[in-house]
Design an enzyme around this catalytic site. Sequence first.
Site, PDB file in Angstrom:
ATOM      1  N   SER A   1       0.765  -1.285  -0.127  1.00 43.01           N
ATOM      2  CA  SER A   1      -0.194  -0.085   0.130  1.00 43.01           C
ATOM      3  C   SER A   1       0.800   1.164   0.065  1.00 43.01           C
ATOM      4  CB  SER A   1      -0.964  -0.002   1.258  1.00 43.01           C
ATOM      5  OG  SER A   1      -1.824   1.035   1.108  1.00 43.01           O
ATOM      6  N   PRO A   2       0.530   2.463  -0.603  1.00 40.44           N
ATOM      7  CA  PRO A   2       1.324   3.528  -0.571  1.00 40.44           C
ATOM      8  C   PRO A   2       1.401   4.129   0.824  1.00 40.44           C
ATOM      9  CG  PRO A   2      -0.474   3.710  -2.279  1.00 40.44           C
ATOM     10  CD  PRO A   2      -0.772   2.577  -1.564  1.00 40.44           C
TER      11      PRO A   2
ATOM     12  N   TYR B   1      -8.756  13.883   1.595  1.00 39.47           N
ATOM     13  CA  TYR B   1      -8.150  14.712   0.675  1.00 39.47           C
ATOM     14  C   TYR B   1      -9.060  15.163  -0.347  1.00 39.47           C
ATOM     15  CZ  TYR B   1      -4.223  12.640   3.251  1.00 39.47           C
ATOM     16  OH  TYR B   1      -3.228  12.170   4.067  1.00 39.47           O
TER      17      TYR B   1
END
Length: 361
Positions: free
Chosen positions: A22-23, A182
């Site tokens: 995962s990032p 975000y």
Amino acid sequence: MAGLFSEFRLKDATLRNRIAVSPMCQYSCIDGFPNDWHLVHLGSRAVGGAGLVIVEATAVTPEGRISPGDAGLWADAHVPHFERLARFIKQQGAVPGIQIAHAGRKASANKPWEGDDHLEPHEGAWETIAPSAIPFGANLPATPRAMTRQEIHATSAAFAAAAKRALAAGFEWLELHFAHGYLAHEFYSPLSNARTDEYGGSFENRIRFHLETIAAVREVWPERAPLTARISATDWADGGVTVEDSIELTKRFRESGIDLVDVSHGFGTPDISKIPWAPGFMIPTAERIRREADIPVAAGWLIFEPKLADDAIREGQTDLVMLARELLRDPYWPFHAAKTLGVETPQNVLPVQYSHWLKKR
């Protein structure tokens, strides 16, 4: 029947197994440029045997960074530095991926270990933008400026420009970061979007930025390469987005050219008290989206045990398992998982430089 160590094919990408890195933001760049830290961090996970390695949230504009230490792809000068990462990841047998992002009202913040709060002017703070002039709150109290239509269109174009640079750098898998409070999530959630124009109000309006951004990216990202999106499937809050909303969102994504949805959750508000933290707690939501939206999915969050990961694949709940903290604890988790699950030659998960010696014991 597919299992954790079965190949996974999506478009022209073939993953050697269903384990994805995962990032993970490292907050260790200068002016958006990755460095030796990122090469070792990401390279270690590729050497460790993961099938897919996704580079951390990479800002499409300077003001889209979470912190001054974020990675960036807003300039052509960044490309060679990312090319180095993509090349090494691929050399180790993993598919190189990257996530591109804009932090919206959660931008202009200190690194997590330096306060995780908004920067002050003397610390280099910059103006944050968002769908509406609504602050996130808690440790991020700055009120963002509501974006103009021109800025909205320019941001979609910035995603496309970053995608084009990601392709030039050699990445074979692209994830659009539409989650975790975000910018894109801020458009999606009624809790952060109070606009009265065509980008606010109804569900159709609140997802307009997503669909326009996907369309812009699809113009430059080749059809042969996977284009994926991470979403917050639920806000865990009254008045916020629900799983039912996100099933419909995912259907629209599929129709617009998204190939897989990375099912995440929350973080659109500071209140995380309603999140039911438990091992693999997002797997049932991923399964529902996979089934009802008819699209491949990835699931993560508190997946530690190999059997939990393998069962989720075998039972058709998810196509990929996203790991983050567990791979920080153990970069060779894929090898250890293969041993635990009884894979006949677990050492073959690793590069020959390691597997040759491990097979002798």
